[in-house]
Design a protein around this motif. Sequence first.
Motif, PDB file in Angstrom:
ATOM      1  N   MET A 172      -8.547  16.115  -4.424  1.00  0.00           N
ATOM      2  CA  MET A 172      -8.585  14.834  -3.713  1.00  0.00           C
ATOM      3  C   MET A 172      -7.190  14.419  -3.252  1.00  0.00           C
ATOM      4  O   MET A 172      -7.028  13.869  -2.159  1.00  0.00           O
ATOM      5  CB  MET A 172      -9.165  13.748  -4.629  1.00  0.00           C
ATOM      6  CG  MET A 172     -10.613  13.941  -4.988  1.00  0.00           C
ATOM      7  SD  MET A 172     -11.129  12.695  -6.192  1.00  0.00           S
ATOM      8  CE  MET A 172     -12.784  13.264  -6.568  1.00  0.00           C
ATOM      9  N   TRP A 173      -6.189  14.689  -4.091  1.00  0.00           N
ATOM     10  CA  TRP A 173      -4.827  14.285  -3.743  1.00  0.00           C
ATOM     11  C   TRP A 173      -4.329  15.045  -2.514  1.00  0.00           C
ATOM     12  O   TRP A 173      -3.534  14.519  -1.742  1.00  0.00           O
ATOM     13  CB  TRP A 173      -3.898  14.490  -4.929  1.00  0.00           C
ATOM     14  CG  TRP A 173      -2.547  13.885  -4.693  1.00  0.00           C
ATOM     15  CD1 TRP A 173      -1.372  14.539  -4.433  1.00  0.00           C
ATOM     16  CD2 TRP A 173      -2.241  12.483  -4.651  1.00  0.00           C
ATOM     17  NE1 TRP A 173      -0.354  13.633  -4.246  1.00  0.00           N
ATOM     18  CE2 TRP A 173      -0.863  12.359  -4.369  1.00  0.00           C
ATOM     19  CE3 TRP A 173      -2.999  11.327  -4.827  1.00  0.00           C
ATOM     20  CZ2 TRP A 173      -0.226  11.134  -4.255  1.00  0.00           C
ATOM     21  CZ3 TRP A 173      -2.368  10.099  -4.720  1.00  0.00           C
ATOM     22  CH2 TRP A 173      -1.000   9.995  -4.433  1.00  0.00           C
ATOM     23  N   GLN A 174      -4.807  16.264  -2.322  1.00  0.00           N
ATOM     24  CA  GLN A 174      -4.426  17.024  -1.139  1.00  0.00           C
ATOM     25  C   GLN A 174      -4.937  16.361   0.135  1.00  0.00           C
ATOM     26  O   GLN A 174      -4.352  16.526   1.205  1.00  0.00           O
ATOM     27  CB  GLN A 174      -4.958  18.453  -1.228  1.00  0.00           C
ATOM     28  CG  GLN A 174      -4.247  19.314  -2.253  1.00  0.00           C
ATOM     29  CD  GLN A 174      -4.800  20.718  -2.316  1.00  0.00           C
ATOM     30  OE1 GLN A 174      -5.265  21.256  -1.318  1.00  0.00           O
ATOM     31  NE2 GLN A 174      -4.758  21.319  -3.493  1.00  0.00           N
ATOM     32  N   VAL A 175      -6.035  15.616   0.017  1.00  0.00           N
ATOM     33  CA  VAL A 175      -6.545  14.852   1.164  1.00  0.00           C
ATOM     34  C   VAL A 175      -5.698  13.595   1.363  1.00  0.00           C
ATOM     35  O   VAL A 175      -5.337  13.239   2.491  1.00  0.00           O
ATOM     36  CB  VAL A 175      -8.028  14.467   0.944  1.00  0.00           C
ATOM     37  CG1 VAL A 175      -8.537  13.613   2.101  1.00  0.00           C
ATOM     38  CG2 VAL A 175      -8.883  15.718   0.795  1.00  0.00           C
ATOM     39  N   ALA A 200     -10.859   8.503  -0.020  1.00  0.00           N
ATOM     40  CA  ALA A 200     -10.286   9.491  -0.944  1.00  0.00           C
ATOM     41  C   ALA A 200      -9.510   8.804  -2.073  1.00  0.00           C
ATOM     42  O   ALA A 200      -9.587   9.223  -3.233  1.00  0.00           O
ATOM     43  CB  ALA A 200      -9.377  10.455  -0.181  1.00  0.00           C
ATOM     44  N   ILE A 201      -8.771   7.754  -1.741  1.00  0.00           N
ATOM     45  CA  ILE A 201      -8.022   7.025  -2.773  1.00  0.00           C
ATOM     46  C   ILE A 201      -8.978   6.368  -3.765  1.00  0.00           C
ATOM     47  O   ILE A 201      -8.772   6.403  -4.978  1.00  0.00           O
ATOM     48  CB  ILE A 201      -7.098   5.964  -2.143  1.00  0.00           C
ATOM     49  CG1 ILE A 201      -6.013   6.637  -1.302  1.00  0.00           C
ATOM     50  CG2 ILE A 201      -6.447   5.097  -3.218  1.00  0.00           C
ATOM     51  CD1 ILE A 201      -5.200   5.660  -0.469  1.00  0.00           C
ATOM     52  N   VAL A 205      -7.024   0.628   3.433  1.00  0.00           N
ATOM     53  CA  VAL A 205      -6.089   1.533   2.763  1.00  0.00           C
ATOM     54  C   VAL A 205      -5.223   0.763   1.779  1.00  0.00           C
ATOM     55  O   VAL A 205      -4.982   1.204   0.646  1.00  0.00           O
ATOM     56  CB  VAL A 205      -5.210   2.278   3.796  1.00  0.00           C
ATOM     57  CG1 VAL A 205      -4.121   3.088   3.092  1.00  0.00           C
ATOM     58  CG2 VAL A 205      -6.063   3.188   4.668  1.00  0.00           C
ATOM     59  N   ARG A 206      -4.744  -0.410   2.182  1.00  0.00           N
ATOM     60  CA  ARG A 206      -3.920  -1.230   1.281  1.00  0.00           C
ATOM     61  C   ARG A 206      -4.702  -1.622   0.031  1.00  0.00           C
ATOM     62  O   ARG A 206      -4.171  -1.596  -1.082  1.00  0.00           O
ATOM     63  CB  ARG A 206      -3.421  -2.489   2.017  1.00  0.00           C
ATOM     64  CG  ARG A 206      -2.545  -2.200   3.222  1.00  0.00           C
ATOM     65  CD  ARG A 206      -1.755  -3.421   3.637  1.00  0.00           C
ATOM     66  NE  ARG A 206      -2.576  -4.527   4.102  1.00  0.00           N
ATOM     67  CZ  ARG A 206      -2.901  -4.741   5.372  1.00  0.00           C
ATOM     68  NH1 ARG A 206      -2.503  -3.901   6.319  1.00  0.00           N
ATOM     69  NH2 ARG A 206      -3.628  -5.795   5.721  1.00  0.00           N
ATOM     70  N   ILE A 207      -5.962  -1.995   0.221  1.00  0.00           N
ATOM     71  CA  ILE A 207      -6.791  -2.392  -0.921  1.00  0.00           C
ATOM     72  C   ILE A 207      -7.019  -1.213  -1.864  1.00  0.00           C
ATOM     73  O   ILE A 207      -6.890  -1.342  -3.091  1.00  0.00           O
ATOM     74  CB  ILE A 207      -8.133  -2.963  -0.421  1.00  0.00           C
ATOM     75  CG1 ILE A 207      -7.920  -4.333   0.240  1.00  0.00           C
ATOM     76  CG2 ILE A 207      -9.138  -3.077  -1.568  1.00  0.00           C
ATOM     77  CD1 ILE A 207      -9.161  -4.910   0.898  1.00  0.00           C
ATOM     78  N   SER A 225      -9.138   7.251  -7.667  1.00  0.00           N
ATOM     79  CA  SER A 225      -8.942   6.195  -8.678  1.00  0.00           C
ATOM     80  C   SER A 225     -10.107   6.167  -9.657  1.00  0.00           C
ATOM     81  O   SER A 225      -9.922   6.018 -10.871  1.00  0.00           O
ATOM     82  CB  SER A 225      -8.803   4.832  -7.998  1.00  0.00           C
ATOM     83  OG  SER A 225      -7.715   4.812  -7.105  1.00  0.00           O
ATOM     84  N   PHE A 226     -11.314   6.278  -9.122  1.00  0.00           N
ATOM     85  CA  PHE A 226     -12.518   6.283  -9.956  1.00  0.00           C
ATOM     86  C   PHE A 226     -12.450   7.409 -10.983  1.00  0.00           C
ATOM     87  O   PHE A 226     -12.729   7.206 -12.170  1.00  0.00           O
ATOM     88  CB  PHE A 226     -13.742   6.451  -9.050  1.00  0.00           C
ATOM     89  CG  PHE A 226     -15.039   6.684  -9.775  1.00  0.00           C
ATOM     90  CD1 PHE A 226     -15.619   5.678 -10.540  1.00  0.00           C
ATOM     91  CD2 PHE A 226     -15.703   7.905  -9.673  1.00  0.00           C
ATOM     92  CE1 PHE A 226     -16.825   5.886 -11.201  1.00  0.00           C
ATOM     93  CE2 PHE A 226     -16.901   8.128 -10.331  1.00  0.00           C
ATOM     94  CZ  PHE A 226     -17.461   7.113 -11.094  1.00  0.00           C
TER      95      PHE A 226
END
Length: 432
Positions: free
Chosen positions: A178-181, A204-205, A243-245, A209-210
């Motif tokens: 996921m981090w690669q995305v 993706a974030i 994205v900020r949220i 996080s989940f």
Amino acid sequence: MGKGSRRKAGVDQFDSSDADSVSSVSTGTSELTLANETEFVNSEDFLLEKYVDALYEKRGSVREKALSGLVEAFEGHFLLPFIDNKCITLLHQYINSIKKGSTKEACLASRAIGLLAITVGTGSNAHEIMAESILPLSQALISGSDSTKKISVVDCLAIVTFIGADDLVETETSLKTMWQVIYPKSGPNVGPVKKPNSALLAAAISAWSFLLTTISSWRINPDTWKESISFLSTLLEDPDRSVRIAAGEAIALFFEFGIFDKYSFEKEGSNPNASENEISKNGAFHYMQGLKGKILARANDLSTEAGGKGTDKKNLNDQRDLFQKIVDLIETGECPEISLKISSKHVLTTSTWTQMIQLNFLKHFLGKGFLKHAQDNELLHDIFDYAQDRMGNLSSKQKYTRSDDKGWTQKMNKDRRMAQARKQGHLISEDA
């Protein structure tokens, strides 16, 4: 004289008792057959079996319709008995749709896999679902350029790993994918990297996080996550509010884990003969404290951001509310509490950022099926605090007395003042 008259003449030749007998048998047989057929055709299992059979059809449109029917059924019902002996068979057909189907088919199949995992719950089947699907899901997520498909896939990958992973290594594998995305430079790309669009980045974030909530804080090495936190902090400046949220929620987890204070036992000048490792830790501590200050300042700004013409008021209010909670977390350690009534007798509650992020993600994934699963699915009962609604058993007078408690009143007043302040674009002192 036509056919109608001839039929009438023929009937008149029967003895009345014979006619009654034939009519009775005919009617009884007809009603019995119709009742059996109706019961069979309307059987939920029969319909589901038809959907399963349709997954083997060559035409994509037929498979799409079948997947849509299965997704709707698994959303609205807790179908654990139905999948008792066909769980992995279903999984393989779903994976085939992700590999070979259209974008719509792949999205439906990804959702179907996630719902299958949620229905199975924890155990050997859940782990097998994860083990079988993690590779094709990861390949679909990293390769290709269809953002719509990737959003569905990343949600599915988060769900199957959250439920099925047996150890930290399995969880970290999905987190890395996921981090690669989220941060393409972290992947094995040799050519130019392209930033994902805002919708995919936010999704993706949130999925990352989940899944991160399953890693207990004592396992988190600050050095390992320092780069991730730093990058997420830059996303608080992203022009897209979603994205900020999403970035804010992820950062809040690290505050709850205590990452920013992991180096607090190392104080500058505490040991004049400090080793290089200790000096490095001191530097890391000061770096994290500086980053903490920047995040707090930015969270304050976002919690009071003024809305201009054409602003989406709901998203703006969601942002203000979230970042005010983050400010409270950083300054006081206070975590948000949620109490969600899911039936006339039961309530689901959360009291940590970890649980809140898990609740929000599962609500998002299950959609209209969340309430049904919250009521009947033991998996959700194990994840969250699921208890009887004590307020529901109180009389009106008792409820009034409870709500009139001094502490409750003060909290409500503070919430009202803070909400009003955010609408006006500035903060009121908490001591006011």
